[in-house]
Design an enzyme around this catalytic site. Structure first.
Site, short mmCIF file in Angstrom:
data_model
loop_
_atom_site.label_atom_id
_atom_site.label_comp_id
_atom_site.label_asym_id
_atom_site.label_seq_id
_atom_site.Cartn_x
_atom_site.Cartn_y
_atom_site.Cartn_z
N THR A 180 0.82 -1.21 0.00
CA THR A 180 0.00 0.00 0.00
C THR A 180 0.86 1.27 0.00
OG1 THR A 180 -1.91 -1.01 1.03
CG2 THR A 180 -1.72 1.32 1.35
N GLY A 230 -1.32 -1.73 6.43
CA GLY A 230 -1.28 -2.90 7.31
C GLY A 230 -2.48 -3.79 7.01
N1 ASP Z 1 -4.37 -2.11 4.11
C1 ASP Z 1 -4.27 -2.80 2.86
C2 ASP Z 1 -5.39 -3.83 2.78
O1 ASP Z 1 -5.64 -4.52 3.75
C3 ASP Z 1 -2.99 -3.51 2.67
C4 ASP Z 1 -1.77 -2.78 3.09
O2 ASP Z 1 -1.81 -1.70 3.65
O3 ASP Z 1 -0.71 -3.32 2.86
O4 ASP Z 1 -5.97 -3.95 1.75
#
Ligand code: ASP
Length: 317
Positions: A180, A230
């Site tokens: 992300t 996350g």
């Molecule tokens: N928060 C994002 C999700 O769960 C993934 C990430 O932040 O890495 O889709």
């Protein structure tokens, strides 16, 4: 141009477990600092917070290293579905797209939707919008992400998530991490905006909705702006971004709002990170995960959190 306010900028490229090897770290640092330099100079030239956020998100989406736009992770069925959102703090307006495929920059659709009466579109509607906007069809797949998916399929999709960044050496090793990208900006007129874009967790069930296109993962008002990364389910359960912003709105300092929110997230055993700015120009970041890939410009210099592996839950300047 005379600045009413000293612009501030913070960006992230995900949170997760440590980057294996210094090579990965230096490459990520270069990528993040390049974005900070370019976007900060736009802010100095008078770009609005929203314009700066969109530009920063586009640059990060275009970097195959990060899990957003080009280089997005694959879902369980081997397809890429991306989500992105933009919140203009001055207007108090959220917009986003959920699980869109075959576009280069999902954040552009979120930006377009800022001026639409219907501001959050899911897969089918997002695809229709991309057609209406006459965006060329684009394949965001990279070889590294494909290899990562093939390896995970052989292991029966045991990892909770895909790698935080796409690096050849990481595909070879165990790389439960996060991806992300996100950008939060304070412009020269004192306006805030936040943007977040993702390929998702990786290997998820079809139709799973990421926090990145929800206020829980991306939120801004005239008081503060936050972008999260996350495990999306953890971010949603904490309602993390509004939790921090509302605390600041209620008169708590950004540092204290982050401290309280991350203490709670830690107690609740969440796996996440966030970057934040407030209207006074305070900059803060936090994580319950091992690392957070963030960089910022405080008006004087660029800093980053790439080597911040201590047990403290937050940092600020
Ligand atoms: N928060 C994002 C999700 O769960 C993934 C990430 O932040 O890495 O889709």
């Amino acid at each position: 141009m005379e600045l009413q306010v000293q612009p501030k900028l913070i960006i992230h490229g995900g949170a997760g477990s440590s980057l294996h090897g210094k090579g990965g770290l230096e490459a990520v640092r270069r990528s993040l600092h390049t974005v900070i330099e370019e976007v900060y100079s736009l802010l100095l030239c008078g770009a609005t917070a929203s314009q700066a956020v969109v530009h920063g998100c586009q640059m990060l989406e275009d970097n195959p290293r990060f899990n957003a736009g080009t280089g997005s992770v694959l879902q369980s069925d081997g397809q890429i579905r991306m989500s992105a959102s933009l919140m203009d703090g001055a207007l108090g307006r959220f917009s986003g797209v959920i699980n869109i495929s075959r576009v280069k920059n999902p954040i552009e659709l979120a930006q377009f939707l800022q001026n639409s009466p219907d501001r959050v579109l899911s897969d089918f509607g997002s695809a229709e919008l991309a057609r209406e906007m006459q965006l060329p069809s684009y394949n965001a797949l990279t070889d590294l992400r494909l290899q990562e998916w093939i390896q995970e399929r052989q292991d029966n999709f045991k990892s909770a998530m895909a790698g935080v960044v796409a690096e050849p050496e990481l595909v070879e090793t165990s790389n439960a991490g996060r991806g992300t990208i996100g950008v939060v900006a304070l412009d020269a007129s004192g306006r805030l905006a936040a943007g977040t874009s993702t390929g998702g967790k990786g290997f998820e069930r079809i139709g799973r909705v990421s926090d990145s296109a929800m206020p829980a993962g991306n939120y801004a008002t005239s008081n503060a702006g936050v972008s999260c990364t996350g495990i999306g389910e953890d971010i949603i359960d904490e309602c993390l971004a509004p939790r921090i912003v509302v605390r600041v709105t209620d008169g708590i300092s950004l540092k204290e709002a982050m401290q309280r929110s991350f203490r709670e997230a830690h107690q609740n055993k969440r796996d996440l990170g966030a970057i934040a700015l407030d209207a006074s120009g305070a900059i803060a970041w936090g994580k319950t995960s091992e690392i957070l890939l963030a960089a910022y410009h405080n008006g004087e210099k660029i800093g980053d959190t790439l080597e911040w592996t201590g047990n403290e839950l937050i940092g600020y300047c």
